[in-house]
Write a protein that holds these residues in place. Structure first.
Motif, PDB file in Angstrom:
ATOM      1  N   GLY A 151     -41.268 -19.006 -22.493  1.00 58.14           N
ATOM      2  CA  GLY A 151     -40.744 -17.691 -22.853  1.00 58.14           C
ATOM      3  C   GLY A 151     -41.730 -16.854 -23.646  1.00 58.14           C
ATOM      4  O   GLY A 151     -42.675 -17.381 -24.222  1.00 58.14           O
ATOM      5  N   PRO A 152     -41.506 -15.527 -23.658  1.00 58.17           N
ATOM      6  CA  PRO A 152     -42.422 -14.650 -24.398  1.00 58.17           C
ATOM      7  C   PRO A 152     -42.238 -14.790 -25.902  1.00 58.17           C
ATOM      8  O   PRO A 152     -41.200 -15.242 -26.363  1.00 58.17           O
ATOM      9  N   ASN A 153     -43.243 -14.399 -26.656  1.00 58.79           N
ATOM     10  CA  ASN A 153     -43.140 -14.382 -28.116  1.00 58.79           C
ATOM     11  C   ASN A 153     -42.747 -12.985 -28.572  1.00 58.79           C
ATOM     12  O   ASN A 153     -43.543 -12.066 -28.494  1.00 58.79           O
ATOM     13  N   TYR A 154     -41.531 -12.855 -29.041  1.00 60.05           N
ATOM     14  CA  TYR A 154     -41.075 -11.557 -29.526  1.00 60.05           C
ATOM     15  C   TYR A 154     -41.448 -11.404 -30.993  1.00 60.05           C
ATOM     16  O   TYR A 154     -41.683 -12.402 -31.688  1.00 60.05           O
ATOM     17  N   PRO A 155     -41.467 -10.158 -31.481  1.00 61.98           N
ATOM     18  CA  PRO A 155     -41.791  -9.967 -32.899  1.00 61.98           C
ATOM     19  C   PRO A 155     -40.813 -10.732 -33.787  1.00 61.98           C
ATOM     20  O   PRO A 155     -39.625 -10.843 -33.467  1.00 61.98           O
ATOM     21  N   TYR A 156     -41.315 -11.241 -34.874  1.00 57.49           N
ATOM     22  CA  TYR A 156     -40.513 -12.086 -35.772  1.00 57.49           C
ATOM     23  C   TYR A 156     -39.755 -11.213 -36.765  1.00 57.49           C
ATOM     24  O   TYR A 156     -40.361 -10.519 -37.575  1.00 57.49           O
ATOM     25  N   VAL A 157     -38.430 -11.235 -36.657  1.00 53.13           N
ATOM     26  CA  VAL A 157     -37.598 -10.524 -37.627  1.00 53.13           C
ATOM     27  C   VAL A 157     -37.109 -11.542 -38.638  1.00 53.13           C
ATOM     28  O   VAL A 157     -36.483 -12.535 -38.277  1.00 53.13           O
ATOM     29  N   ARG A 158     -37.398 -11.318 -39.901  1.00 55.67           N
ATOM     30  CA  ARG A 158     -37.029 -12.298 -40.925  1.00 55.67           C
ATOM     31  C   ARG A 158     -35.590 -12.066 -41.379  1.00 55.67           C
ATOM     32  O   ARG A 158     -35.214 -10.921 -41.686  1.00 55.67           O
ATOM     33  N   VAL A 159     -34.806 -13.128 -41.426  1.00 56.37           N
ATOM     34  CA  VAL A 159     -33.383 -12.985 -41.773  1.00 56.37           C
ATOM     35  C   VAL A 159     -33.214 -12.418 -43.180  1.00 56.37           C
ATOM     36  O   VAL A 159     -32.249 -11.681 -43.448  1.00 56.37           O
TER      37      VAL A 159
ATOM     38  N   ASP B 261     -29.119  -8.265 -46.699  1.00 50.76           N
ATOM     39  CA  ASP B 261     -28.458  -7.305 -47.594  1.00 50.76           C
ATOM     40  C   ASP B 261     -27.602  -6.305 -46.808  1.00 50.76           C
ATOM     41  O   ASP B 261     -26.483  -5.995 -47.197  1.00 50.76           O
ATOM     42  N   ALA B 262     -28.156  -5.808 -45.692  1.00 49.90           N
ATOM     43  CA  ALA B 262     -27.392  -4.862 -44.850  1.00 49.90           C
ATOM     44  C   ALA B 262     -26.156  -5.563 -44.281  1.00 49.90           C
ATOM     45  O   ALA B 262     -25.069  -4.967 -44.187  1.00 49.90           O
ATOM     46  N   PHE B 263     -26.310  -6.821 -43.904  1.00 52.30           N
ATOM     47  CA  PHE B 263     -25.201  -7.608 -43.360  1.00 52.30           C
ATOM     48  C   PHE B 263     -24.101  -7.761 -44.407  1.00 52.30           C
ATOM     49  O   PHE B 263     -22.923  -7.513 -44.136  1.00 52.30           O
ATOM     50  N   ARG B 264     -24.506  -8.136 -45.611  1.00 48.49           N
ATOM     51  CA  ARG B 264     -23.550  -8.352 -46.705  1.00 48.49           C
ATOM     52  C   ARG B 264     -22.798  -7.052 -47.017  1.00 48.49           C
ATOM     53  O   ARG B 264     -21.582  -7.048 -47.184  1.00 48.49           O
ATOM     54  N   GLU B 265     -23.538  -5.964 -47.024  1.00 47.88           N
ATOM     55  CA  GLU B 265     -22.955  -4.652 -47.319  1.00 47.88           C
ATOM     56  C   GLU B 265     -21.975  -4.225 -46.221  1.00 47.88           C
ATOM     57  O   GLU B 265     -20.856  -3.779 -46.502  1.00 47.88           O
ATOM     58  N   ALA B 266     -22.364  -4.393 -44.969  1.00 43.66           N
ATOM     59  CA  ALA B 266     -21.496  -4.011 -43.844  1.00 43.66           C
ATOM     60  C   ALA B 266     -20.212  -4.847 -43.857  1.00 43.66           C
ATOM     61  O   ALA B 266     -19.117  -4.335 -43.595  1.00 43.66           O
ATOM     62  N   LEU B 267     -20.369  -6.102 -44.188  1.00 48.96           N
ATOM     63  CA  LEU B 267     -19.208  -7.002 -44.200  1.00 48.96           C
ATOM     64  C   LEU B 267     -18.255  -6.655 -45.338  1.00 48.96           C
ATOM     65  O   LEU B 267     -17.029  -6.698 -45.182  1.00 48.96           O
TER      66      LEU B 267
ATOM     67  N   THR C 159     -29.607  -5.762 -29.609  1.00 48.76           N
ATOM     68  CA  THR C 159     -28.320  -5.708 -30.317  1.00 48.76           C
ATOM     69  C   THR C 159     -27.701  -4.315 -30.319  1.00 48.76           C
ATOM     70  O   THR C 159     -28.415  -3.304 -30.354  1.00 48.76           O
ATOM     71  N   THR C 160     -26.372  -4.303 -30.310  1.00 46.89           N
ATOM     72  CA  THR C 160     -25.653  -3.031 -30.408  1.00 46.89           C
ATOM     73  C   THR C 160     -25.221  -2.762 -31.851  1.00 46.89           C
ATOM     74  O   THR C 160     -24.840  -1.651 -32.181  1.00 46.89           O
ATOM     75  N   ARG C 161     -25.232  -3.805 -32.720  1.00 50.33           N
ATOM     76  CA  ARG C 161     -24.790  -3.641 -34.114  1.00 50.33           C
ATOM     77  C   ARG C 161     -25.690  -4.445 -35.054  1.00 50.33           C
ATOM     78  O   ARG C 161     -25.287  -5.499 -35.561  1.00 50.33           O
ATOM     79  N   PRO C 162     -26.904  -3.961 -35.299  1.00 54.01           N
ATOM     80  CA  PRO C 162     -27.837  -4.773 -36.098  1.00 54.01           C
ATOM     81  C   PRO C 162     -27.321  -5.121 -37.488  1.00 54.01           C
ATOM     82  O   PRO C 162     -27.677  -6.163 -38.035  1.00 54.01           O
ATOM     83  N   GLU C 163     -26.475  -4.262 -38.034  1.00 57.05           N
ATOM     84  CA  GLU C 163     -25.981  -4.532 -39.401  1.00 57.05           C
ATOM     85  C   GLU C 163     -24.989  -5.704 -39.437  1.00 57.05           C
ATOM     86  O   GLU C 163     -24.667  -6.203 -40.517  1.00 57.05           O
ATOM     87  N   LEU C 164     -24.496  -6.113 -38.267  1.00 57.18           N
ATOM     88  CA  LEU C 164     -23.561  -7.245 -38.201  1.00 57.18           C
ATOM     89  C   LEU C 164     -24.232  -8.518 -37.668  1.00 57.18           C
ATOM     90  O   LEU C 164     -23.559  -9.450 -37.253  1.00 57.18           O
ATOM     91  N   ASP C 165     -25.573  -8.528 -37.690  1.00 58.09           N
ATOM     92  CA  ASP C 165     -26.321  -9.681 -37.155  1.00 58.09           C
ATOM     93  C   ASP C 165     -27.067 -10.429 -38.255  1.00 58.09           C
ATOM     94  O   ASP C 165     -27.619  -9.811 -39.170  1.00 58.09           O
ATOM     95  N   LEU C 166     -27.118 -11.742 -38.107  1.00 61.53           N
ATOM     96  CA  LEU C 166     -28.062 -12.553 -38.887  1.00 61.53           C
ATOM     97  C   LEU C 166     -28.936 -13.310 -37.880  1.00 61.53           C
ATOM     98  O   LEU C 166     -28.531 -14.349 -37.357  1.00 61.53           O
TER      99      LEU C 166
END
Lengths: 188, 163
Positions: free
Chosen positions: A166-174, A179-185, A34-41
């Motif tokens: 497919g490979p198993n990537y590390p699990y990022v929990r939504v 909180d960062a998403f809500r704040e950025a928005l 991602t180029t903008r992690p704070e805008l991702d869910l």
């Protein structure tokens, strides 16, 4: 066909200020490129097909922002009514990317209960999406994406993705991202 | 002609929605809530978002709330059982305050939708209040406050018209 990670990368690189709500395989890949992690869910396994519904709610709440949904074909089958709901609500800022690989990749590549001839693009068109696009190679996707995402939506972008476990990537929990998403928005 | 009891109940509920600042109603048809829908369809202050299934609607409402709006979902309890995965997501992953209003079909234990209603809410860890008459409409503001403070869904089970 397109490698899922390549599609996620292209979409992320061309997103601008768009919010991205991603599910299952693209949901595990998005945090890596991602180029903008704070805008991702990135929902990974948390949404059971409902990331598209969360994306629709966001698109209706914030018509000033583009909202991209990265959906899987298995996920869309979990929540097929969303196509009609989107068609009815008709948000102009909503872009629905479907990663169609024909399998449940996150759980090991089991085949979907779908006869080969079912065309998700045709379903989206009948449901009332304003425009439909289909890509089966990454070069064409990259060449076209700026024009596709600048159209008035709802837009459906059907991506033919390489099947396989497919490979198993590390699990990022939504819940760790929300909180960062809500704040950025709220700030923009 | 004097207003009927249910018409007045519906109007009072709607006044309470406006008092709480509700911006969107995400909904599916419900026989028990028909008296609210009669009011809902005649107004234009609160936006309506019809959906195809209950779980889908809970997630749409979550997106609206994340985007800064204040939705309420209106369903019949018969359909809410389908929304378990969305309730889990909203409660435990997104931590979104959300008002859910359900027609309480079978509340006297007259059918299975009623029998398993309150145990299901308990299992999902969703607090709920049972609204039986126009005197209870203040529950909506209380439930809203509770949802905002806890950042999770709170349900209002409405004993309305039985088919």
């Amino acid at each position: 066909m397109i490698e899922s990670m390549d599609a996620v990368k292209v979409i992320s690189e061309h997103r601008g200020e768009a919010l991205i709500i991603a599910e299952m395989t693209p949901g595990t890949e998005l945090p890596i490129v991602t180029t903008r992690p704070e805008l991702d869910l990135p929902f990974n396994w948390a949404a059971m097909g409902k990331s598209s519904s969360v994306g629709l709610g966001l698109a209706l709440a914030r018509p000033d922002r583009k909202v991209f949904v990265m959906d899987g074909d298995g996920s869309l089958l979990n929540n097929l009514g969303i196509l009609m709901t989107v068609g009815n609500a008709a948000p102009r800022n909503f872009v629905h990317f479907l990663f169609d690989n024909g399998v449940y990749r996150c759980t090991g590549g089991q085949r979907l209960p779908k006869v080969g001839g079912v065309d998700f693009s045709a379903l989206a068109l009948e449901a009332g999406y304003a425009s439909i696009h289909k890509f089966s190679d990454v070069a064409t996707l990259e060449k076209s994406i700026d024009s596709v995402i600048s159209e008035a939506g709802p837009t459906f972008v059907h991506l033919k993705i390489v099947p396989g476990a497919g490979p198993n990537y590390p699990y990022v929990r939504v819940s760790d991202c929300v909180d960062a998403f809500r704040e950025a928005l709220a700030k923009s | 002609m004097a207003k009927g009891r249910m018409q007045l109940f519906g109007e009072k509920i709607f006044e309470e929605f406006k008092k709480c600042g509700i911006t969107h109603i995400v909904w599916l048809p419900c026989f028990q809530l028909g008296f609210i829908y009669d009011v809902m369809m005649k107004q234009s202050e609160i936006e309506l978002v019809p959906v195809c299934r209950e779980g889908e609607g809970v997630a749409v409402a979550a997106g609206l709330a994340l985007g800064g709006k204040k939705p309420i979902v209106l369903y019949q309890n018969t359909g809410i059982y389908e929304s378990g995965d969305s309730m889990r997501m909203v409660t435990f992953e997104l931590h979104v305050p959300l008002l859910i209003m359900l027609g309480y079909r079978g509340w006297k234990g007259t059918d299975s939708a009623g029998v398993v209603m309150e145990p299901t809410m308990d299992a999902w860890q969703v607090n709920y209040h049972v609204m039986k008459s126009v005197e209870d409409v203040g529950m909506i503001s209380l439930a809203d406050k509770e949802a905002q403070e806890a950042r999770k869904p709170v349900a209002i089970l409405v004993v309305g018209e039985e088919p």
